[in-house]
Write a protein that holds these residues in place. Structure first.
Motif, PDB file in Angstrom:
ATOM      1  N   LEU A  55     -23.804 -10.631  -0.158  1.00  0.00           N
ATOM      2  CA  LEU A  55     -23.029 -10.557   0.916  1.00  0.00           C
ATOM      3  C   LEU A  55     -21.645 -10.733   0.812  1.00  0.00           C
ATOM      4  O   LEU A  55     -20.735 -10.172   1.374  1.00  0.00           O
ATOM      5  N   LEU A  56     -21.340 -11.923  -0.127  1.00  0.00           N
ATOM      6  CA  LEU A  56     -19.819 -12.327  -0.415  1.00  0.00           C
ATOM      7  C   LEU A  56     -19.236 -11.104  -1.131  1.00  0.00           C
ATOM      8  O   LEU A  56     -17.949 -10.423  -0.945  1.00  0.00           O
ATOM      9  N   PHE A  57     -20.031 -10.303  -2.088  1.00  0.00           N
ATOM     10  CA  PHE A  57     -19.328  -9.218  -2.834  1.00  0.00           C
ATOM     11  C   PHE A  57     -19.102  -8.119  -1.808  1.00  0.00           C
ATOM     12  O   PHE A  57     -17.976  -7.506  -1.887  1.00  0.00           O
ATOM     13  N   SER A  58     -19.979  -7.863  -1.041  1.00  0.00           N
ATOM     14  CA  SER A  58     -19.868  -6.888  -0.043  1.00  0.00           C
ATOM     15  C   SER A  58     -18.764  -6.926   0.902  1.00  0.00           C
ATOM     16  O   SER A  58     -18.073  -6.204   1.109  1.00  0.00           O
ATOM     17  N   ASN A  59     -18.615  -8.237   1.381  1.00  0.00           N
ATOM     18  CA  ASN A  59     -17.367  -8.639   2.251  1.00  0.00           C
ATOM     19  C   ASN A  59     -16.061  -8.303   1.845  1.00  0.00           C
ATOM     20  O   ASN A  59     -15.086  -7.702   2.194  1.00  0.00           O
ATOM     21  N   MET A  60     -16.208  -8.627   0.506  1.00  0.00           N
ATOM     22  CA  MET A  60     -14.857  -8.251  -0.465  1.00  0.00           C
ATOM     23  C   MET A  60     -14.667  -6.816  -0.621  1.00  0.00           C
ATOM     24  O   MET A  60     -13.585  -6.522  -0.365  1.00  0.00           O
ATOM     25  N   LEU A  61     -15.784  -6.303  -0.770  1.00  0.00           N
ATOM     26  CA  LEU A  61     -15.445  -4.768  -0.926  1.00  0.00           C
ATOM     27  C   LEU A  61     -14.989  -4.252   0.479  1.00  0.00           C
ATOM     28  O   LEU A  61     -14.050  -3.228   0.698  1.00  0.00           O
ATOM     29  N   LEU A  62     -15.537  -4.539   1.559  1.00  0.00           N
ATOM     30  CA  LEU A  62     -15.424  -3.829   2.880  1.00  0.00           C
ATOM     31  C   LEU A  62     -13.860  -4.204   3.130  1.00  0.00           C
ATOM     32  O   LEU A  62     -13.246  -3.325   3.656  1.00  0.00           O
ATOM     33  N   GLU A  63     -13.501  -5.430   2.999  1.00  0.00           N
ATOM     34  CA  GLU A  63     -12.088  -6.001   3.244  1.00  0.00           C
ATOM     35  C   GLU A  63     -10.925  -4.800   2.079  1.00  0.00           C
ATOM     36  O   GLU A  63     -10.120  -4.409   2.869  1.00  0.00           O
ATOM     37  N   GLY A  64     -11.534  -4.844   0.971  1.00  0.00           N
ATOM     38  CA  GLY A  64     -10.608  -3.968   0.036  1.00  0.00           C
ATOM     39  C   GLY A  64     -10.591  -2.525   0.747  1.00  0.00           C
ATOM     40  O   GLY A  64      -9.715  -1.792   0.302  1.00  0.00           O
ATOM     41  N   ARG A  65     -11.854  -2.219   0.894  1.00  0.00           N
ATOM     42  CA  ARG A  65     -11.884  -0.586   1.156  1.00  0.00           C
ATOM     43  C   ARG A  65     -10.838  -0.357   2.610  1.00  0.00           C
ATOM     44  O   ARG A  65     -10.463   0.709   2.904  1.00  0.00           O
ATOM     45  N   GLU A  66     -11.273  -1.337   3.618  1.00  0.00           N
ATOM     46  CA  GLU A  66     -10.416  -1.171   4.926  1.00  0.00           C
ATOM     47  C   GLU A  66      -8.926  -1.004   4.460  1.00  0.00           C
ATOM     48  O   GLU A  66      -8.201  -0.327   5.026  1.00  0.00           O
ATOM     49  N   LYS A  67      -8.372  -1.949   3.595  1.00  0.00           N
ATOM     50  CA  LYS A  67      -7.120  -1.941   3.187  1.00  0.00           C
ATOM     51  C   LYS A  67      -6.703  -0.599   2.831  1.00  0.00           C
ATOM     52  O   LYS A  67      -5.654  -0.136   2.759  1.00  0.00           O
ATOM     53  N   GLN A  68      -7.672  -0.213   1.657  1.00  0.00           N
ATOM     54  CA  GLN A  68      -7.147   0.890   1.209  1.00  0.00           C
ATOM     55  C   GLN A  68      -7.139   2.205   2.286  1.00  0.00           C
ATOM     56  O   GLN A  68      -6.088   3.040   2.097  1.00  0.00           O
ATOM     57  N   TYR A  69      -8.022   2.377   3.314  1.00  0.00           N
ATOM     58  CA  TYR A  69      -7.909   3.222   4.058  1.00  0.00           C
ATOM     59  C   TYR A  69      -6.593   3.247   5.113  1.00  0.00           C
ATOM     60  O   TYR A  69      -6.063   4.046   5.356  1.00  0.00           O
ATOM     61  N   LEU A  70      -6.069   1.929   5.286  1.00  0.00           N
ATOM     62  CA  LEU A  70      -5.063   1.798   6.166  1.00  0.00           C
ATOM     63  C   LEU A  70      -4.025   2.076   5.398  1.00  0.00           C
ATOM     64  O   LEU A  70      -2.609   2.884   5.951  1.00  0.00           O
ATOM     65  N   LYS A  71      -3.858   1.696   4.002  1.00  0.00           N
ATOM     66  CA  LYS A  71      -2.721   2.192   3.169  1.00  0.00           C
ATOM     67  C   LYS A  71      -2.632   3.697   3.037  1.00  0.00           C
ATOM     68  O   LYS A  71      -1.605   4.263   2.793  1.00  0.00           O
ATOM     69  N   ALA A  72      -3.727   4.579   3.131  1.00  0.00           N
ATOM     70  CA  ALA A  72      -3.368   5.733   2.859  1.00  0.00           C
ATOM     71  C   ALA A  72      -2.654   6.585   4.171  1.00  0.00           C
ATOM     72  O   ALA A  72      -2.321   7.455   3.976  1.00  0.00           O
ATOM     73  N   HIS A  73      -2.761   5.795   5.218  1.00  0.00           N
ATOM     74  CA  HIS A  73      -1.922   6.449   6.414  1.00  0.00           C
ATOM     75  C   HIS A  73      -0.463   6.672   5.865  1.00  0.00           C
ATOM     76  O   HIS A  73       0.437   7.360   6.589  1.00  0.00           O
ATOM     77  N   LYS A  74      -0.022   5.650   4.993  1.00  0.00           N
ATOM     78  CA  LYS A  74       1.393   5.802   4.603  1.00  0.00           C
ATOM     79  C   LYS A  74       1.792   6.889   3.560  1.00  0.00           C
ATOM     80  O   LYS A  74       2.933   7.265   3.320  1.00  0.00           O
ATOM     81  N   GLU A  75       0.706   7.435   3.036  1.00  0.00           N
ATOM     82  CA  GLU A  75       0.914   8.606   2.147  1.00  0.00           C
ATOM     83  C   GLU A  75       1.394   9.766   2.944  1.00  0.00           C
ATOM     84  O   GLU A  75       0.911  10.086   3.988  1.00  0.00           O
ATOM     85  N   LYS A  76       2.186  10.640   2.138  1.00  0.00           N
ATOM     86  CA  LYS A  76       2.633  11.990   2.578  1.00  0.00           C
ATOM     87  C   LYS A  76       1.829  13.104   2.182  1.00  0.00           C
ATOM     88  O   LYS A  76       2.218  14.177   2.462  1.00  0.00           O
ATOM     89  N   LYS A  77       0.843  12.934   1.411  1.00  0.00           N
ATOM     90  CA  LYS A  77       0.322  14.131   0.939  1.00  0.00           C
ATOM     91  C   LYS A  77      -0.669  14.625   1.656  1.00  0.00           C
ATOM     92  O   LYS A  77      -1.366  13.709   2.658  1.00  0.00           O
ATOM     93  N   PRO A  78      -1.131  15.809   1.766  1.00  0.00           N
ATOM     94  CA  PRO A  78      -2.132  16.453   2.665  1.00  0.00           C
ATOM     95  C   PRO A  78      -3.546  16.027   2.635  1.00  0.00           C
ATOM     96  O   PRO A  78      -4.164  15.838   3.838  1.00  0.00           O
ATOM     97  N   PHE A  79      -3.864  15.458   1.265  1.00  0.00           N
ATOM     98  CA  PHE A  79      -5.182  14.802   1.122  1.00  0.00           C
ATOM     99  C   PHE A  79      -5.001  13.410   0.391  1.00  0.00           C
ATOM    100  O   PHE A  79      -4.383  13.551  -0.391  1.00  0.00           O
ATOM    101  N   VAL A  80      -5.896  12.548   0.849  1.00  0.00           N
ATOM    102  CA  VAL A  80      -5.961  11.292   0.113  1.00  0.00           C
ATOM    103  C   VAL A  80      -7.603  11.165  -0.147  1.00  0.00           C
ATOM    104  O   VAL A  80      -8.335  11.398   0.554  1.00  0.00           O
ATOM    105  N   PHE A  81      -7.523  11.099  -1.553  1.00  0.00           N
ATOM    106  CA  PHE A  81      -9.068  10.850  -2.167  1.00  0.00           C
ATOM    107  C   PHE A  81      -9.636   9.699  -2.559  1.00  0.00           C
ATOM    108  O   PHE A  81      -8.419   8.505  -2.831  1.00  0.00           O
TER     109      PHE A  81
END
Length: 180
Positions: A55-81
């Motif tokens: 659960l601790l591991f998964s919470n850390m992953l969830l937080e990190g993936r959420e940050k990645q998702y939000l960071k992707a909004h700042k990219e100007k490329k048509p696709f973010v993988f």
């Protein structure tokens, strides 16, 4: 409009290799963060955080993936993988038969991807290492849990056929051409 594209699959299916190929071709990619979390825990003396405190591991992953998702909004490329997505977190907990809070699913419904590409289990390329300790049989079971998790959220999963890294990247990019 930018599209967020996630590559999913069990361990050892070639996701990171395909993403590296996409990076080499000039695409913006968010890397898998679980290895980072695992290595950080190992430096603190916790050999397998995913197994000792999922659960601790998964919470850390969830937080990190959420940050990645939000960071992707700042990219100007048509696709973010993305190398794995937010629903992967509860899929792995389902694999472990672990309980988890409802926000794991609600976050998966809040942060949606435009396309989901699945790289299926492929025994010929499967290897294990210090961070990937699952057997191939476990990788197959994880594949099933990932499929179920993404379908539960409502995604149509596109299966990437076996082939060279270049062929697999071409398949994904060709599938997205109509989106440009």
């Amino acid at each position: 409009m930018q599209q967020k594209i996630v590559l999913i699959g069990g361990p050892g299916t070639g996701k990171s290799s395909v993403l590296n190929e996409l990076i080499d071709r000039g695409h913006f990619c968010m890397p898998e963060i679980s290895r980072e979390v695992i290595l950080e825990a190992q430096q603190k003396g916790i050999d397998q955080l995913f197994l000792s405190d999922p659960l601790l591991f998964s919470n850390m992953l969830l937080e990190g993936r959420e940050k990645q998702y939000l960071k992707a909004h700042k990219e100007k490329k048509p696709f973010v993988f993305f190398d794995r997505g937010i629903p992967d977190v509860f899929a792995y907990l389902n694999f472990l038969e672990s309980d988890y809070p409802e926000h794991f699913i609600s976050k998966s419904k809040e942060y949606l991807y435009h396309k989901v590409f699945m790289l299926p289990p492929w025994q010929e390329i499967y290897t294990s290492d210090n961070e990937r300790y699952e057997s191939f049989e476990q990788a197959i079971a994880i594949h099933e849990h990932l499929t179920n998790a993404y379908q539960e959220i409502g995604y149509q999963i596109i299966t990437v056929p076996f082939g060279s890294v270049k062929d697999r990247a071409n398949y994904i990019l060709n599938s997205l051409q109509s989106e440009l």
